[in-house]
Structures are given as structure tokens and as C-alpha cells.
Design a protein around this motif. Structure first.
Motif, PDB file in Angstrom:
ATOM      1  N   MET A   1     -13.680  21.468   5.744  1.00 27.60           N
ATOM      2  CA  MET A   1     -14.393  21.743   4.500  1.00 27.60           C
ATOM      3  C   MET A   1     -13.645  21.162   3.316  1.00 27.60           C
ATOM      4  O   MET A   1     -12.436  21.267   3.225  1.00 27.60           O
ATOM      5  CB  MET A   1     -14.561  23.261   4.307  1.00 27.60           C
ATOM      6  CG  MET A   1     -15.371  23.635   3.080  1.00 27.60           C
ATOM      7  SD  MET A   1     -15.234  25.383   2.639  1.00 27.60           S
ATOM      8  CE  MET A   1     -13.579  25.417   1.942  1.00 27.60           C
ATOM      9  N   SER A   2     -14.382  20.531   2.406  1.00 25.72           N
ATOM     10  CA  SER A   2     -13.794  20.017   1.182  1.00 25.72           C
ATOM     11  C   SER A   2     -13.396  21.167   0.268  1.00 25.72           C
ATOM     12  O   SER A   2     -13.909  22.276   0.387  1.00 25.72           O
ATOM     13  CB  SER A   2     -14.790  19.102   0.459  1.00 25.72           C
ATOM     14  OG  SER A   2     -15.206  18.038   1.290  1.00 25.72           O
ATOM     15  N   GLU A   3     -12.461  20.891  -0.648  1.00 30.42           N
ATOM     16  CA  GLU A   3     -12.057  21.927  -1.588  1.00 30.42           C
ATOM     17  C   GLU A   3     -13.239  22.350  -2.441  1.00 30.42           C
ATOM     18  O   GLU A   3     -14.011  21.535  -2.933  1.00 30.42           O
ATOM     19  CB  GLU A   3     -10.936  21.403  -2.480  1.00 30.42           C
ATOM     20  CG  GLU A   3     -10.362  22.439  -3.412  1.00 30.42           C
ATOM     21  CD  GLU A   3      -9.169  21.922  -4.186  1.00 30.42           C
ATOM     22  OE1 GLU A   3      -8.712  22.635  -5.096  1.00 30.42           O
ATOM     23  OE2 GLU A   3      -8.700  20.809  -3.882  1.00 30.42           O
ATOM     24  N   ALA A   4     -13.403  23.647  -2.614  1.00 29.41           N
ATOM     25  CA  ALA A   4     -14.557  24.180  -3.337  1.00 29.41           C
ATOM     26  C   ALA A   4     -14.468  23.850  -4.816  1.00 29.41           C
ATOM     27  O   ALA A   4     -13.427  24.050  -5.442  1.00 29.41           O
ATOM     28  CB  ALA A   4     -14.647  25.687  -3.136  1.00 29.41           C
ATOM     29  N   PRO A   5     -15.563  23.364  -5.411  1.00 28.82           N
ATOM     30  CA  PRO A   5     -15.546  22.964  -6.825  1.00 28.82           C
ATOM     31  C   PRO A   5     -16.108  24.041  -7.742  1.00 28.82           C
ATOM     32  O   PRO A   5     -16.784  24.982  -7.302  1.00 28.82           O
ATOM     33  CB  PRO A   5     -16.490  21.763  -6.820  1.00 28.82           C
ATOM     34  CG  PRO A   5     -17.542  22.161  -5.820  1.00 28.82           C
ATOM     35  CD  PRO A   5     -16.825  22.971  -4.758  1.00 28.82           C
ATOM     36  N   ALA A   6     -15.852  23.904  -9.025  1.00 29.17           N
ATOM     37  CA  ALA A   6     -16.563  24.674 -10.036  1.00 29.17           C
ATOM     38  C   ALA A   6     -17.961  24.080 -10.220  1.00 29.17           C
ATOM     39  O   ALA A   6     -18.187  22.894  -9.983  1.00 29.17           O
ATOM     40  CB  ALA A   6     -15.804  24.657 -11.355  1.00 29.17           C
ATOM     41  N   LEU A   7     -18.899  24.915 -10.644  1.00 32.15           N
ATOM     42  CA  LEU A   7     -20.270  24.474 -10.901  1.00 32.15           C
ATOM     43  C   LEU A   7     -20.595  24.643 -12.383  1.00 32.15           C
ATOM     44  O   LEU A   7     -20.014  25.494 -13.055  1.00 32.15           O
ATOM     45  CB  LEU A   7     -21.271  25.300 -10.079  1.00 32.15           C
ATOM     46  CG  LEU A   7     -21.053  25.389  -8.565  1.00 32.15           C
ATOM     47  CD1 LEU A   7     -22.123  26.287  -7.951  1.00 32.15           C
ATOM     48  CD2 LEU A   7     -21.083  24.007  -7.931  1.00 32.15           C
ATOM     49  N   TYR A   8     -21.516  23.833 -12.853  1.00 33.74           N
ATOM     50  CA  TYR A   8     -21.954  23.968 -14.235  1.00 33.74           C
ATOM     51  C   TYR A   8     -23.455  23.689 -14.325  1.00 33.74           C
ATOM     52  O   TYR A   8     -24.008  22.910 -13.547  1.00 33.74           O
ATOM     53  CB  TYR A   8     -21.191  23.008 -15.156  1.00 33.74           C
ATOM     54  CG  TYR A   8     -21.363  21.542 -14.801  1.00 33.74           C
ATOM     55  CD1 TYR A   8     -22.418  20.787 -15.334  1.00 33.74           C
ATOM     56  CD2 TYR A   8     -20.487  20.908 -13.923  1.00 33.74           C
ATOM     57  CE1 TYR A   8     -22.580  19.452 -15.005  1.00 33.74           C
ATOM     58  CE2 TYR A   8     -20.643  19.579 -13.591  1.00 33.74           C
ATOM     59  CZ  TYR A   8     -21.689  18.854 -14.130  1.00 33.74           C
ATOM     60  OH  TYR A   8     -21.854  17.529 -13.787  1.00 33.74           O
ATOM     61  N   LEU A   9     -24.103  24.373 -15.253  1.00 37.48           N
ATOM     62  CA  LEU A   9     -25.520  24.163 -15.532  1.00 37.48           C
ATOM     63  C   LEU A   9     -25.753  24.490 -16.998  1.00 37.48           C
ATOM     64  O   LEU A   9     -25.390  25.572 -17.460  1.00 37.48           O
ATOM     65  CB  LEU A   9     -26.398  25.043 -14.637  1.00 37.48           C
ATOM     66  CG  LEU A   9     -27.920  24.862 -14.743  1.00 37.48           C
ATOM     67  CD1 LEU A   9     -28.598  25.220 -13.422  1.00 37.48           C
ATOM     68  CD2 LEU A   9     -28.515  25.713 -15.863  1.00 37.48           C
ATOM     69  N   SER A  10     -26.339  23.564 -17.716  1.00 41.71           N
ATOM     70  CA  SER A  10     -26.698  23.802 -19.106  1.00 41.71           C
ATOM     71  C   SER A  10     -28.044  23.152 -19.378  1.00 41.71           C
ATOM     72  O   SER A  10     -28.299  22.029 -18.935  1.00 41.71           O
ATOM     73  CB  SER A  10     -25.634  23.236 -20.061  1.00 41.71           C
ATOM     74  OG  SER A  10     -25.501  21.835 -19.892  1.00 41.71           O
ATOM     75  N   GLY A  11     -28.910  23.894 -20.067  1.00 41.32           N
ATOM     76  CA  GLY A  11     -30.209  23.332 -20.385  1.00 41.32           C
ATOM     77  C   GLY A  11     -31.316  24.358 -20.304  1.00 41.32           C
ATOM     78  O   GLY A  11     -31.078  25.562 -20.386  1.00 41.32           O
ATOM     79  N   SER A  12     -32.538  23.865 -20.119  1.00 45.61           N
ATOM     80  CA  SER A  12     -33.731  24.702 -20.118  1.00 45.61           C
ATOM     81  C   SER A  12     -34.613  24.340 -18.933  1.00 45.61           C
ATOM     82  O   SER A  12     -34.583  23.205 -18.442  1.00 45.61           O
ATOM     83  CB  SER A  12     -34.523  24.522 -21.423  1.00 45.61           C
ATOM     84  OG  SER A  12     -33.698  24.792 -22.547  1.00 45.61           O
ATOM     85  N   ALA A  13     -35.404  25.312 -18.479  1.00 43.56           N
ATOM     86  CA  ALA A  13     -36.296  25.086 -17.345  1.00 43.56           C
ATOM     87  C   ALA A  13     -37.623  25.767 -17.602  1.00 43.56           C
ATOM     88  O   ALA A  13     -37.697  26.822 -18.243  1.00 43.56           O
ATOM     89  CB  ALA A  13     -35.677  25.619 -16.060  1.00 43.56           C
TER      90      ALA A  13
END
Length: 242
Positions: free
Chosen positions: A1-13
Motif C-alpha cells: 500500500m502507498s503512503e496514505a495522503p491528505a485529501l482536499y475539496l473546495s468548491g460548490s456542487a
């Protein structure tokens, strides 16, 4: 398994011109459990689908991704519905990911995971022969089989009785240690037990909630857990219309 990353989400849906969320700025810590808590309809499940690449009908404007890693091939998702194939046995459903990828199925490992979720004796049964809680545990086992650095869980324990729910929470914490886990829940007690990072999402904004400082999974009777649970419930009630 690859090293776990941080996630990001910005915006509108939006969905069919109906806003789902707007002005959202969400950051998910790397290698930790982040609990996304909030009332129904604020867009929590949509966020999971966006990270999983399964929100084709959602009009999203903004940015999302994983730091230093492509989301493609890095994500395992457990949706609200168990999504078991009715013509497959429990074991075959757990092995479905490998089958779809054309990989050699690791039957012994799958049997081991089914044993860990308490369903080894149900391996040969089809979904119609299982209870709702058993089906949810099969779906959890299928998710646990996927060796992915990012794991998205949408109400994964909601159909379980209290004892089994606590057991499956403990098991998921054990087997998903070191992964970036984003858990959507309506349950403040669950967030207080499991979250390293807790985010309360409303129609207007997100609010970071300070979790108990002890390691997860925490004892349900821990005073800090009970205090955090009460604080979150009060905030949720304040957001609920009369």
C-alpha cells in the motif's frame, strides 16, 4: 500500500440545478480517521462520491484531490447501500474487486476477513439469505479486502445492533490503521469513539469539533467521549428546525 495522503475539496456542487453545498473548504488529515457529521441532505454522501469519482450527475465546481497522489486506483468506498451482487455468495462478493480487476482472488484472505466480521459460516450464502446487518458486514469485509490508502465509509455500521456495531468499529480501526479514512455518520457517539478529526457539516458551513485526546477506538463510557458526544448532539439539535 502507498503512503496514505491528505485529501482536499473546495468548491460548490449541485444536482439538477438544486444546490447540494456551496463554498465548502474541506481538508482531511493523512493517515487518520476523519468523521464527517451532519444532518441528512447537507451533502456528506456527495462528498464521498466526488472523491470516489462516482458523482457524474453532480455539477461540481472547484478543486478536489489527494496530496501527492492520484485518486484513481487509490480509493475504496463503502456506500450506504450494501451493493452486494444477489447472484454471488458472501465470499464471492468479498472477492468482487479482484474479479473485476482481473486479479487472482485471495480466497484464504477473504475467508479470514469474513471470519473477523463474524460471518465465516455464511461464506456460501447469497445476500437474500442474510439479514440486513449481515449484508452490511459482508460489504464491510469487501471494503477491508481492498488494500487502498484512502477509504471512504458512508454509514458503514448503521444496520448493526449496538454490540456488533462496537465490535465492527474496533475491527475497522484495527485493519484500517495508517489509512486516510473519511467516515460519514449521523451518530455523535460514533464520531466521538472513532474520530481523530471531527467535522460538523451544516447547510451553511463546516465546523471543526475537538475530539477526545485518547487513541481511537475509545471506550463508549469514557467521560471525554460522553462529553464530546453531548456537545455534538447539542450542536446538531441547534441546527435542526423546529
Amino acid at each position: 500500500m502507498s503512503e496514505a495522503p491528505a485529501l482536499y475539496l473546495s468548491g460548490s456542487a449541485s444536482f439538477e440545478d438544486t444546490p447540494v453545498f456551496s463554498g465548502l473548504d474541506l481538508k482531511v488529515a493523512a493517515g487518520r480517521w476523519t468523521c464527517l457529521l451532519g444532518s441528512s441532505g447537507v451533502g456528506k454522501s456527495t462528498i464521498l462520491k466526488l472523491f470516489a469519482g462516482l458523482a457524474d450527475q453532480v455539477d461540481f465546481k472547484g478543486q478536489l484531490g489527494a496530496e501527492g497522489m492520484s485518486l484513481d486506483g487509490s480509493v475504496a468506498l463503502m456506500a450506504q447501500d450494501d451493493l452486494l451482487m444477489p447472484w454471488l455468495t458472501a465470499l464471492e462478493n468479498v472477492l468482487l474487486g479482484a474479479r473485476l480487476r482481473g486479479d487472482k482472488p485471495d480466497t484464504m484472505r477473504a475467508l479470514g476477513v469474513l471470519e473477523r466480521v463474524g460471518l465465516s459460516e455464511k461464506a456460501g450464502q447469497k445476500p437474500a439469505e442474510l439479514s440486513g446487518g449481515q449484508r452490511q458486514r459482508v460489504a464491510l469485509a469487501r471494503t477491508l479486502m481492498e488494500d487502498r490508502p484512502i477509504v471512504l465509509l458512508d454509514e458503514p455500521f448503521s444496520a448493526l445492533d449496538a454490540k456488533t456495531r462496537a465490535q465492527m468499529q474496533d475491527l475497522a480501526c484495527e485493519l484500517l490503521a495508517g489509512r486516510t479514512v473519511l467516515l460519514v455518520t449521523h451518530d455523535p457517539a460514533e464520531a466521538a469513539r472513532l474520530g481523530h478529526q471531527i467535522i460538523l457539516m451544516t447547510e451553511e458551513s463546516t465546523q471543526a469539533i475537538t475530539p477526545p485526546q485518547s487513541d481511537a477506538p475509545r471506550a463508549a463510557t469514557d467521560p471525554d467521549v460522553l462529553r464530546a458526544q453531548g456537545d455534538m448532539l447539542a450542536l446538531l439539535c441547534a441546527e435542526t428546525p423546529d
